[in-house]
Design a protein around this motif. Structure first.
Motif, PDB file in Angstrom:
ATOM      1  N   ALA A   1      40.999  33.164  35.016  1.00 18.81           N
ATOM      2  CA  ALA A   1      41.313  31.854  35.592  1.00 18.81           C
ATOM      3  C   ALA A   1      42.828  31.750  35.725  1.00 18.81           C
ATOM      4  N   MET A   2      43.353  32.197  36.845  1.00 20.39           N
ATOM      5  CA  MET A   2      44.795  32.299  37.030  1.00 20.39           C
ATOM      6  C   MET A   2      45.458  30.924  37.063  1.00 20.39           C
ATOM      7  N   SER A   3      44.858  29.985  37.776  1.00 22.23           N
ATOM      8  CA  SER A   3      45.357  28.616  37.853  1.00 22.23           C
ATOM      9  C   SER A   3      44.240  27.757  38.399  1.00 22.23           C
ATOM     10  N   LYS A   4      44.510  26.475  38.606  1.00 26.43           N
ATOM     11  CA  LYS A   4      43.490  25.591  39.150  1.00 26.43           C
ATOM     12  C   LYS A   4      43.151  25.918  40.593  1.00 26.43           C
ATOM     13  N   SER A   5      44.021  26.628  41.285  1.00 27.74           N
ATOM     14  CA  SER A   5      43.811  26.901  42.703  1.00 27.74           C
ATOM     15  C   SER A   5      43.506  28.359  43.007  1.00 27.74           C
ATOM     16  N   GLN A   6      43.384  29.222  41.994  1.00 26.94           N
ATOM     17  CA  GLN A   6      43.094  30.627  42.257  1.00 26.94           C
ATOM     18  C   GLN A   6      42.468  31.268  41.024  1.00 26.94           C
ATOM     19  N   ASP A   7      41.619  32.267  41.274  1.00 25.30           N
ATOM     20  CA  ASP A   7      41.029  33.033  40.185  1.00 25.30           C
ATOM     21  C   ASP A   7      40.718  34.435  40.662  1.00 25.30           C
ATOM     22  N   LEU A   8      40.392  35.311  39.725  1.00 30.32           N
ATOM     23  CA  LEU A   8      40.184  36.725  40.012  1.00 30.32           C
ATOM     24  C   LEU A   8      39.086  37.262  39.110  1.00 30.32           C
ATOM     25  N   THR A   9      38.191  38.058  39.687  1.00 36.87           N
ATOM     26  CA  THR A   9      37.153  38.741  38.923  1.00 36.87           C
ATOM     27  C   THR A   9      37.310  40.245  39.117  1.00 36.87           C
ATOM     28  N   LEU A  10      37.477  40.969  38.031  1.00 39.94           N
ATOM     29  CA  LEU A  10      37.562  42.428  38.043  1.00 39.94           C
ATOM     30  C   LEU A  10      36.300  42.997  37.404  1.00 39.94           C
ATOM     31  N   THR A  11      35.629  43.912  38.116  1.00 40.33           N
ATOM     32  CA  THR A  11      34.385  44.491  37.629  1.00 40.33           C
ATOM     33  C   THR A  11      34.509  46.003  37.572  1.00 40.33           C
ATOM     34  N   ALA A  12      34.349  46.565  36.376  1.00 38.21           N
ATOM     35  CA  ALA A  12      34.334  48.019  36.209  1.00 38.21           C
ATOM     36  C   ALA A  12      32.918  48.535  36.403  1.00 38.21           C
ATOM     37  N   ASP A  13      32.790  49.654  37.120  1.00 42.39           N
ATOM     38  CA  ASP A  13      31.478  50.227  37.422  1.00 42.39           C
ATOM     39  C   ASP A  13      31.458  51.685  36.972  1.00 42.39           C
ATOM     40  N   VAL A  14      30.490  52.038  36.127  1.00 41.13           N
ATOM     41  CA  VAL A  14      30.309  53.414  35.662  1.00 41.13           C
ATOM     42  C   VAL A  14      28.882  53.835  35.967  1.00 41.13           C
ATOM     43  N   GLU A  15      28.729  54.925  36.734  1.00 39.86           N
ATOM     44  CA  GLU A  15      27.431  55.491  37.079  1.00 39.86           C
ATOM     45  C   GLU A  15      27.449  56.948  36.638  1.00 39.86           C
ATOM     46  N   THR A  16      26.693  57.282  35.602  1.00 36.16           N
ATOM     47  CA  THR A  16      26.823  58.568  34.937  1.00 36.16           C
ATOM     48  C   THR A  16      26.490  59.764  35.825  1.00 36.16           C
ATOM     49  N   SER A  17      25.736  59.565  36.913  1.00 35.41           N
ATOM     50  CA  SER A  17      25.368  60.672  37.795  1.00 35.41           C
ATOM     51  C   SER A  17      26.021  60.567  39.172  1.00 35.41           C
ATOM     52  N   ALA A  18      26.912  59.592  39.375  1.00 32.34           N
ATOM     53  CA  ALA A  18      27.439  59.399  40.724  1.00 32.34           C
ATOM     54  C   ALA A  18      28.937  59.134  40.759  1.00 32.34           C
TER      55      ALA A  18
END
Length: 311
Positions: free
Chosen positions: A106-123
């Motif tokens: 929650a960066m501020s009342k007017s902006q936000d950011l979602t970071l998602t890490a993805d791990v696929e053991t065969s790909a």
């Protein structure tokens, strides 16, 4: 909104509560039993705007118990809060075991950011970022960018590149009451990206809309409006996901104007639509197109039962 119920409820200073044999939810419903989710416990100590302590808790979905929690601390805030979100797990023969862990900032009342890490053991392994902003009532936007590395599969097991990425999003900005700028961007690194990556990397399109797309399209333009007319100018770029990119038509620019006016005590309406486009591509023919479409319309009325118009 918080809905709190209990057999015994004690209120202390401010927004502090002690509750026994009760439940809490943020769902808007008349009864906690009807909520999409709720947390019941033998004892609650809640401080709205801070944290809550739970003893002998039970997490429910649609009033069905799914998880027992002997002791826990939960945030009880009215504003957004940075932190880890619930992860997602899956398994398939192509991807192996897949783990996605999002982090919300929650960066501020007017902006936000979602970071998602993805791990696929065969790909692959990758990272997805989704940024949203609305600094004022005239400006808003939402963009996402992703990067994936296919080194786990190895170059011999796939025709896709080792390094893969995507950029997508939209921006809207109203400069004045009658002038607006806009942009919609959508780019991917290769032709099979949409069919092989299963994350929701486009902020406005559902997964089923992405898997079968023939093109990705991006546009940048502006709209000027008057009381009885509108002028739109934009540039479009198409990324062909099945054929040679050099043979794909691009549009730069495209200008569209339409207007109308009423005459003879509003009994007759006349208008015109004008569109001009410049098409180009790296291989094959290209050129311009100009459309001019004037029209006249007269409304008709036969009593109270039949209405229409003649153009």
């Amino acid at each position: 909104q918080y809905t709190i119920t209990g057999k015994k409820l004690q209120k202390s200073y401010g927004q502090s509560y002690h509750m026994e044999d009760g439940a809490i939810t943020t769902c808007e419903c008349d009864k906690v039993e009807d909520a999409d989710w709720s947390i019941g416990a033998r004892e609650f100590d809640l401080n709205l705007g801070g944290t809550g302590k739970i003893r002998d808790g039970l997490f429910r979905i649609r009033d069905v118990p799914v998880l027992y929690v002997p002791y826990a601390l939960i945030p009880v805030r009215k504003e957004r809060q940075s932190g880890l979100l619930a992860p997602q797990y899956s398994f398939s023969s192509k991807r192996g075991f897949q783990w996605q862990q999002p982090f919300y900032w929650a960066m501020s009342k007017s902006q936000d950011l979602t970071l998602t890490a993805d791990v696929e053991t065969s790909a692959r392994v990758g990272l997805l970022g989704q940024y949203r902003y609305a600094p004022n009532e005239r400006t808003e936007g939402e963009f996402s960018a992703s990067y994936f590395n296919e080194q786990i599969r190895g170059p011999a097991s796939t025709s896709s590149p080792i390094d893969r990425w995507s950029v997508a999003g939209m921006h809207r900005q109203r400069l004045t009451n009658d002038l607006e700028l806009y942009s919609d961007l959508f780019f991917v690194s290769d032709d099979f990206f949409l069919r092989e990556i299963n994350m929701s990397f486009h902020p406005r399109l559902e997964d089923r809309e992405l898997r079968s797309r023939r093109f990705t399209d991006s546009r940048v333009g502006g709209v000027k409006t008057w009381k009885q007319a509108q002028l739109r100018s934009e540039a479009r770029y198409y990324q062909d996901l099945r054929s040679d990119q050099d043979s794909t038509f691009q549009v730069l620019p495209q200008i569209h104007f339409q207007g109308h006016q009423r005459f003879w005590h509003d009994r007759i309406e006349a208008g015109i639509a004008v569109e001009g486009s410049h098409f180009f591509r790296n291989r094959g023919y290209y050129g311009q197109r100009f459309d001019l479409a004037p029209w006249v319309s007269a409304p008709l009325s036969l009593g109270r039962y039949l209405f229409g118009s003649v153009k």
